[in-house]
Design an enzyme around this catalytic site. Structure first.
Site, PDB file in Angstrom:
ATOM      1  N   ASP A  69       0.810  -1.227   0.000  1.00  0.00           N
ATOM      2  CA  ASP A  69       0.000   0.000   0.000  1.00  0.00           C
ATOM      3  C   ASP A  69       0.843   1.276   0.000  1.00  0.00           C
ATOM      4  O   ASP A  69       0.310   2.377  -0.103  1.00  0.00           O
ATOM      5  CB  ASP A  69      -0.983   0.003   1.176  1.00  0.00           C
ATOM      6  CG  ASP A  69      -0.281  -0.103   2.523  1.00  0.00           C
ATOM      7  OD1 ASP A  69       0.962   0.011   2.575  1.00  0.00           O
ATOM      8  OD2 ASP A  69      -0.982  -0.306   3.537  1.00  0.00           O
ATOM      9  N   GLY A  70       2.161   1.109   0.135  1.00  0.00           N
ATOM     10  CA  GLY A  70       3.026   2.285   0.115  1.00  0.00           C
ATOM     11  C   GLY A  70       2.998   3.088   1.395  1.00  0.00           C
ATOM     12  O   GLY A  70       3.569   4.184   1.459  1.00  0.00           O
ATOM     13  N   ASP A  74      19.537  -5.314   0.219  1.00  0.00           N
ATOM     14  CA  ASP A  74      18.936  -3.993  -0.019  1.00  0.00           C
ATOM     15  C   ASP A  74      18.927  -3.157   1.255  1.00  0.00           C
ATOM     16  O   ASP A  74      18.606  -1.977   1.211  1.00  0.00           O
ATOM     17  CB  ASP A  74      17.508  -4.135  -0.567  1.00  0.00           C
ATOM     18  CG  ASP A  74      16.635  -5.014   0.307  1.00  0.00           C
ATOM     19  OD1 ASP A  74      17.018  -6.161   0.563  1.00  0.00           O
ATOM     20  OD2 ASP A  74      15.565  -4.557   0.744  1.00  0.00           O
ATOM     21  N   ASN A  75      19.277  -3.772   2.377  1.00  0.00           N
ATOM     22  CA  ASN A  75      19.299  -3.037   3.636  1.00  0.00           C
ATOM     23  C   ASN A  75      20.721  -2.871   4.157  1.00  0.00           C
ATOM     24  O   ASN A  75      20.930  -2.682   5.356  1.00  0.00           O
ATOM     25  CB  ASN A  75      18.438  -3.752   4.689  1.00  0.00           C
ATOM     26  CG  ASN A  75      16.960  -3.698   4.336  1.00  0.00           C
ATOM     27  OD1 ASN A  75      16.523  -2.819   3.605  1.00  0.00           O
ATOM     28  ND2 ASN A  75      16.189  -4.632   4.865  1.00  0.00           N
TER      29      ASN A  75
HETATM   30  P1  AMP Z   1      12.347  -3.831   3.783  1.00  0.00           P
HETATM   31  O1  AMP Z   1      12.887  -5.223   3.927  1.00  0.00           O
HETATM   32  O2  AMP Z   1      11.410  -3.392   4.853  1.00  0.00           O
HETATM   33  O3  AMP Z   1      13.460  -2.861   3.606  1.00  0.00           O
HETATM   34  O4  AMP Z   1      11.459  -3.759   2.460  1.00  0.00           O
HETATM   35  C1  AMP Z   1      11.689  -4.547   1.329  1.00  0.00           C
HETATM   36  C2  AMP Z   1      10.965  -4.008   0.128  1.00  0.00           C
HETATM   37  O5  AMP Z   1       9.558  -3.978   0.334  1.00  0.00           O
HETATM   38  C3  AMP Z   1      11.346  -2.602  -0.277  1.00  0.00           C
HETATM   39  O6  AMP Z   1      11.379  -2.576  -1.663  1.00  0.00           O
HETATM   40  C4  AMP Z   1      10.212  -1.767   0.271  1.00  0.00           C
HETATM   41  O7  AMP Z   1      10.057  -0.557  -0.423  1.00  0.00           O
HETATM   42  C5  AMP Z   1       9.029  -2.677   0.073  1.00  0.00           C
HETATM   43  N1  AMP Z   1       7.916  -2.396   0.989  1.00  0.00           N
HETATM   44  C6  AMP Z   1       7.895  -2.597   2.318  1.00  0.00           C
HETATM   45  N2  AMP Z   1       6.706  -2.233   2.827  1.00  0.00           N
HETATM   46  C7  AMP Z   1       5.940  -1.776   1.812  1.00  0.00           C
HETATM   47  C8  AMP Z   1       4.601  -1.265   1.691  1.00  0.00           C
HETATM   48  N3  AMP Z   1       3.800  -1.141   2.758  1.00  0.00           N
HETATM   49  N4  AMP Z   1       4.177  -0.904   0.471  1.00  0.00           N
HETATM   50  C9  AMP Z   1       4.965  -1.026  -0.599  1.00  0.00           C
HETATM   51  N5  AMP Z   1       6.216  -1.498  -0.564  1.00  0.00           N
HETATM   52  C10 AMP Z   1       6.717  -1.880   0.620  1.00  0.00           C
HETATM   53 MG    MG Z   2      14.707  -1.811   3.019  1.00  0.00          MG
END
Ligand code: AMP
Ligand code: MG
Length: 486
Positions: A126-127, A253-254
């Site tokens: 949902d972004g 990616d983190n």
């Molecule tokens: P993360 O492991 O939390 O860094 O996120 C991994 C990926 O999921 C990244 O590409 C984020 O932008 C995406 N992401 C996480 N939460 C959401 C969300 N609620 N809506 C859209 N993309 C998300």
């Molecule tokens: Mg991330």
């Protein structure tokens, strides 16, 4: 510090220099934005006037809805290995890079939003972000900064007035984050897998200029960049280990190129010491358990090295040989950083040789593990023991004979209590107090959050009125769990 400007000048360097990794995008307009927390010292560091940031123009900036006319906000593209599996296209699914600003010291800092609405990278998400997880990132990143650990910073959290559906319907929020950049290992994976060598070369140059400028003068700049990132991560992860920090989701990616800690999702600090601790609800295999973090970092760096091979040497076997040697520095550098840090934590900067101190550390940690002793409390109490009062430390353990056997040679080595007080924090964001503060804030009560922020912003300096924040969690039987908040 002088407030040099009110409105920031947002450069669009990343957008301009690395357009293939950027999609021009705009933040979603929050229906009812309300500033929940503002980091005034950081605002001043950035040359921003806190009073202006609290007003409509400032809140517009902090939610990405009122920007300078020439700003070029973008969603950044990146790839990444998530728990070992490769995703070729992740990217900012709920984040935006507003641009770079020059801070009061002339350094380039990214101003970035998290929870600012869907983007072309949202992949069905949902972004959005909920208030609790954004406050969690604010608290923990600011605690890391105060502990002296490289990290992205948190400038503000603004509640949006838009509910977010998770298991429950939660209040939504946007975090304004500041970083020396948002370049990740995943950025390089994305560029490398595009097959566009010119893009990869520009990305390397951009990273070198922003983070590791000495690499520009090396014979092989891409290899020198690898050396620098290996060194920065070896040191960073050592600092995590010294304070008992568990990142929780060390996907490629983190992991930053700058060496800053990024992406505070399911992260948490150890309570009782156990190297196998995993807090994240999604880390079923314990891939990112506390003790596995150095190995996870080394694995990620190998993925980074792979992306650089074509720029290291035209001859693949030579490139691989050089990159492998560079990666080989990770273990000794990490071990040296951890040993030096542990020496300081034990108050023994000189004296016993490294092997003796490493042995003392292993024995102490094993006693703590067996006794389920709180990591932060134990090291702080050891500082009190260095001043002559051993009872607070002894009282943490059941195996008193074992503790006394450990204490004798340590005391004989004349530990320095002042060094220990500067090295062993009394305040960290303890899990039960973080949960309490976030739950209260979600209900609209900011008192506990304010006290928590006050405690963690000066972690070595014990102050009256914060006694609760010095105490270990009531034993939860090791069931604490964290969630990504997605
Ligand atoms: P993360 O492991 O939390 O860094 O996120 C991994 C990926 O999921 C990244 O590409 C984020 O932008 C995406 N992401 C996480 N939460 C959401 C969300 N609620 N809506 C859209 N993309 C998300
Ligand atoms: Mg991330």
């Amino acid at each position: 510090m002088a407030v040099t400007s009110v409105k920031p000048v947002l450069q669009g360097r990343f957008a301009r220099e690395l357009g293939e990794l950027a999609i021009a995008w705009r933040a979603q307009t929050p229906p009812d934005p309300e500033l929940v927390v503002l980091n005034e010292p950081l605002a001043l560091e950035l040359g921003l006037d806190p009073a202006w940031l609290r007003g409509p123009g400032g809140v517009g900036l902090l939610t990405g809805t009122v920007l300078p006319a020439d700003a070029t906000p973008v969603a950044q593209a990146y790839a990444g290995h998530q728990f070992g599996g490769y995703s070729p296209r992740l990217g900012d699914g709920r984040a935006l890079l507003l641009g770079e600003l020059l801070d009061a010291d002339g350094r380039t800092r990214d101003l970035h939003l998290k929870g600012s609405g869907p983007t072309p990278f949202s992949r069905g998400g949902d972004g959005l972000a909920a208030l609790g997880p954004m406050l969690r990132e604010y608290v923990i990143s600011e605690a890391m900064h105060a502990l002296g650990i490289p990290t992205t910073r948190s400038l503000a959290v603004v509640a949006t007035g838009r509910p977010v559906q998770r298991d429950d319907l939660l209040p939504g929020a946007v975090l304004a984050r500041v970083a020396s950049s948002h370049l990740r290992v995943g950025s390089f994976q994305y560029a490398a897998s595009s097959g566009d060598l010119d893009l990869l070369r520009r990305l390397v140059d951009h990273a070198i200029e922003r983070h590791h400028p000495a690499a520009a003068d090396a014979d092989r700049p891409a290899l020198a960049l690898l050396d620098a990132v290996v060194g920065a991560q070896a040191s960073l992860v050592a600092q995590w280990m010294l304070v008992g920090f568990i990142h929780g989701v060390m996907n490629t990616d983190n992991m930053t190129i700058s060496g800053e800690t990024i992406d505070y999702g399911p992260c948490a600090f150890l309570d009782a010491y156990d190297p196998a601790t995993v807090f994240s609800s999604i880390d079923h295999a314990g891939r990112y358990a506390f003790a596995n973090q150095p190995m996870a970092a080394e694995w990620n760096l190998a993925r980074f090295a792979e992306t650089l091979l074509p720029l290291v040497d035209d001859e693949p076997t030579i490139a691989i040989e050089l990159a492998t040697a560079s990666l080989g520095a990770f273990r000794p550098q990490h071990a040296a950083a951890r040993s030096a840090g542990m020496r300081a934590k034990l108050g023994l900067p000189a004296g016993p040789d490294d092997a003796t101190v490493d042995g003392m550390v292993d024995d102490l940690l094993e006693l703590m593990r067996l006794g389920r002793v709180d990591h932060t409390t134990a090291f702080r109490a050891l500082g009190t023991a260095a001043r002559g009062d051993v009872e607070p430390f002894r009282g943490l353990f059941l195996d008193l004979a074992g503790v006394d056997r450990w204490l004798a040679p340590w005391r004989a080595a004349a530990p320095d209590p002042d060094l220990m007080a500067r090295t062993n924090p009394v305040y960290i964001p303890r899990n039960h107090l973080v949960e309490e503060a976030l739950a209260a804030a979600t209900e609209g009560h900011l008192g506990p959050l304010d006290v928590l922020l006050e405690a963690i912003s000066s972690p070595y300096d014990e102050r009256p009125g914060l006694e609760r924040h010095t105490l270990p969690a009531p034993d939860d039987g090791g069931t604490y769990q964290t969630f990504c908040g997605t």
